[in-house]
Design a protein around this motif. Structure first.
Motif, PDB file in Angstrom:
ATOM      1  N   LEU A  37       0.826  -1.213   0.000  1.00  0.00           N
ATOM      2  CA  LEU A  37       0.000   0.000   0.000  1.00  0.00           C
ATOM      3  C   LEU A  37       0.858   1.261   0.000  1.00  0.00           C
ATOM      4  CD1 LEU A  37      -2.904  -1.018   2.392  1.00  0.00           C
ATOM      5  CD2 LEU A  37      -2.992  -0.677  -0.083  1.00  0.00           C
ATOM      6  N   ILE A  38       1.960   1.245   0.735  1.00  0.00           N
ATOM      7  CA  ILE A  38       2.871   2.400   0.730  1.00  0.00           C
ATOM      8  C   ILE A  38       3.433   2.597  -0.672  1.00  0.00           C
ATOM      9  CG2 ILE A  38       5.110   3.238   1.552  1.00  0.00           C
ATOM     10  CD1 ILE A  38       4.419   1.915   4.260  1.00  0.00           C
ATOM     11  N   PHE A  39       3.850   1.518  -1.325  1.00  0.00           N
ATOM     12  CA  PHE A  39       4.378   1.610  -2.681  1.00  0.00           C
ATOM     13  C   PHE A  39       3.329   2.152  -3.643  1.00  0.00           C
ATOM     14  CE2 PHE A  39       4.773  -0.457  -6.866  1.00  0.00           C
ATOM     15  CZ  PHE A  39       5.986   0.092  -7.263  1.00  0.00           C
ATOM     16  N   ILE A  40       2.104   1.671  -3.517  1.00  0.00           N
ATOM     17  CA  ILE A  40       1.038   2.115  -4.417  1.00  0.00           C
ATOM     18  C   ILE A  40       0.765   3.603  -4.242  1.00  0.00           C
ATOM     19  CG2 ILE A  40      -1.466   1.945  -4.797  1.00  0.00           C
ATOM     20  CD1 ILE A  40      -1.172  -1.088  -4.390  1.00  0.00           C
ATOM     21  N   PHE A  41       0.610   4.060  -3.016  1.00  0.00           N
ATOM     22  CA  PHE A  41       0.227   5.451  -2.790  1.00  0.00           C
ATOM     23  C   PHE A  41       1.389   6.428  -2.908  1.00  0.00           C
ATOM     24  CE2 PHE A  41      -3.374   3.229  -0.709  1.00  0.00           C
ATOM     25  CZ  PHE A  41      -4.347   3.690  -1.577  1.00  0.00           C
ATOM     26  N   GLU A  42       2.617   5.944  -3.008  1.00  0.00           N
ATOM     27  CA  GLU A  42       3.753   6.823  -3.289  1.00  0.00           C
ATOM     28  C   GLU A  42       3.849   7.135  -4.778  1.00  0.00           C
ATOM     29  OE1 GLU A  42       6.184   8.397  -1.413  1.00  0.00           O
ATOM     30  OE2 GLU A  42       4.888   7.908   0.279  1.00  0.00           O
ATOM     31  N   ASN A  43       3.251   6.318  -5.620  1.00  0.00           N
ATOM     32  CA  ASN A  43       3.286   6.504  -7.068  1.00  0.00           C
ATOM     33  C   ASN A  43       2.003   7.207  -7.499  1.00  0.00           C
ATOM     34  OD1 ASN A  43       5.771   5.077  -8.065  1.00  0.00           O
ATOM     35  ND2 ASN A  43       4.861   3.504  -6.767  1.00  0.00           N
ATOM     36  N   HIS A  45       1.843   9.941  -9.792  1.00  0.00           N
ATOM     37  CA  HIS A  45       1.844  10.646 -11.072  1.00  0.00           C
ATOM     38  C   HIS A  45       0.959   9.917 -12.084  1.00  0.00           C
ATOM     39  CE1 HIS A  45       5.142   7.739 -11.210  1.00  0.00           C
ATOM     40  NE2 HIS A  45       4.907   7.645 -12.504  1.00  0.00           N
ATOM     41  N   HIS A  46       0.524  10.648 -13.097  1.00  0.00           N
ATOM     42  CA  HIS A  46      -0.337  10.072 -14.125  1.00  0.00           C
ATOM     43  C   HIS A  46       0.503   9.309 -15.149  1.00  0.00           C
ATOM     44  CE1 HIS A  46      -3.272  12.748 -12.379  1.00  0.00           C
ATOM     45  NE2 HIS A  46      -4.212  12.165 -13.120  1.00  0.00           N
ATOM     46  N   THR A  47      -0.095   8.262 -15.689  1.00  0.00           N
ATOM     47  CA  THR A  47       0.574   7.453 -16.690  1.00  0.00           C
ATOM     48  C   THR A  47      -0.430   6.972 -17.724  1.00  0.00           C
ATOM     49  OG1 THR A  47       2.082   5.603 -17.002  1.00  0.00           O
ATOM     50  CG2 THR A  47       0.322   5.289 -15.424  1.00  0.00           C
ATOM     51  N   LYS A  48       0.057   6.663 -18.909  1.00  0.00           N
ATOM     52  CA  LYS A  48      -0.807   6.120 -19.959  1.00  0.00           C
ATOM     53  C   LYS A  48      -0.811   4.607 -19.851  1.00  0.00           C
ATOM     54  CE  LYS A  48      -0.079   9.791 -23.280  1.00  0.00           C
ATOM     55  NZ  LYS A  48       0.428  10.149 -24.609  1.00  0.00           N
ATOM     56  N   LEU A  60      -1.094   6.457 -11.497  1.00  0.00           N
ATOM     57  CA  LEU A  60      -0.476   5.138 -11.421  1.00  0.00           C
ATOM     58  C   LEU A  60      -0.977   4.350 -10.222  1.00  0.00           C
ATOM     59  CD1 LEU A  60       1.532   3.140 -12.598  1.00  0.00           C
ATOM     60  CD2 LEU A  60       3.342   4.287 -11.325  1.00  0.00           C
ATOM     61  N   TRP A  61      -1.267   5.027  -9.113  1.00  0.00           N
ATOM     62  CA  TRP A  61      -1.721   4.307  -7.926  1.00  0.00           C
ATOM     63  C   TRP A  61      -3.061   3.619  -8.174  1.00  0.00           C
ATOM     64  CZ3 TRP A  61      -6.225   5.217  -5.276  1.00  0.00           C
ATOM     65  CH2 TRP A  61      -6.868   6.439  -5.487  1.00  0.00           C
ATOM     66  N   VAL A  62      -3.918   4.202  -9.011  1.00  0.00           N
ATOM     67  CA  VAL A  62      -5.198   3.569  -9.322  1.00  0.00           C
ATOM     68  C   VAL A  62      -4.965   2.275 -10.099  1.00  0.00           C
ATOM     69  CG1 VAL A  62      -7.373   3.830 -10.589  1.00  0.00           C
ATOM     70  CG2 VAL A  62      -6.470   5.752  -9.269  1.00  0.00           C
ATOM     71  N   ALA A  63      -4.055   2.334 -11.078  1.00  0.00           N
ATOM     72  CA  ALA A  63      -3.750   1.146 -11.866  1.00  0.00           C
ATOM     73  C   ALA A  63      -3.125   0.055 -10.992  1.00  0.00           C
ATOM     74  CB  ALA A  63      -2.819   1.505 -13.013  1.00  0.00           C
ATOM     75  N   GLY A  66      -5.844  -1.362  -8.610  1.00  0.00           N
ATOM     76  CA  GLY A  66      -6.770  -2.220  -9.353  1.00  0.00           C
ATOM     77  C   GLY A  66      -6.155  -3.552  -9.702  1.00  0.00           C
ATOM     78  N   THR A  67      -4.899  -3.528 -10.133  1.00  0.00           N
ATOM     79  CA  THR A  67      -4.208  -4.778 -10.460  1.00  0.00           C
ATOM     80  C   THR A  67      -4.041  -5.649  -9.218  1.00  0.00           C
ATOM     81  OG1 THR A  67      -3.028  -3.628 -12.218  1.00  0.00           O
ATOM     82  CG2 THR A  67      -2.119  -5.730 -11.494  1.00  0.00           C
ATOM     83  N   GLY A  68      -3.707  -5.034  -8.101  1.00  0.00           N
ATOM     84  CA  GLY A  68      -3.567  -5.790  -6.853  1.00  0.00           C
ATOM     85  C   GLY A  68      -4.878  -6.412  -6.401  1.00  0.00           C
TER      86      GLY A  68
END
Length: 83
Positions: A37-43, A45-48, A60-63, A66-68
């Motif tokens: 969760l720390i790794f996810i919410f540290e990222n 920025h937006h990504t394609k 990126l955290w949403v992606a 969702g994958t997790g």
């Protein structure tokens, strides 16, 4: 010895008591979940991301989250089917 007086008391029973909830395996899973969760919410920025055909831009955290979640649901499904 009769079945009512067997020595299956709470002394050696690993299912109950204060130490039964926090087993070493559960502590490891909890630590890994918190680090994930720390790794996810540290990222943040937006990504394609390409979703088969369309390309979307999202944080990126949403992606990652969702994958997790999809991975956790698949893992839970297969664990239940094995039982």
């Amino acid at each position: 010895m009769s079945p009512n007086t067997s020595s299956g008391g709470s002394k050696g029973d690993s299912r109950g008591g204060a130490g039964g909830f926090l087993t070493p395996g559960r502590i490891v899973v909890l630590v890994v979940a918190v680090l994930t969760l720390i790794f996810i919410f540290e990222n943040t920025h937006h990504t394609k991301i390409r979703l088969l055909i369309p390309e979307v831009t999202m944080p990126l955290w949403v992606a990652l989250l969702g994958t997790g979640l999809i991975g956790a649901l698949c893992g839970a499904y297969f664990v239940r089917r094995r039982r």
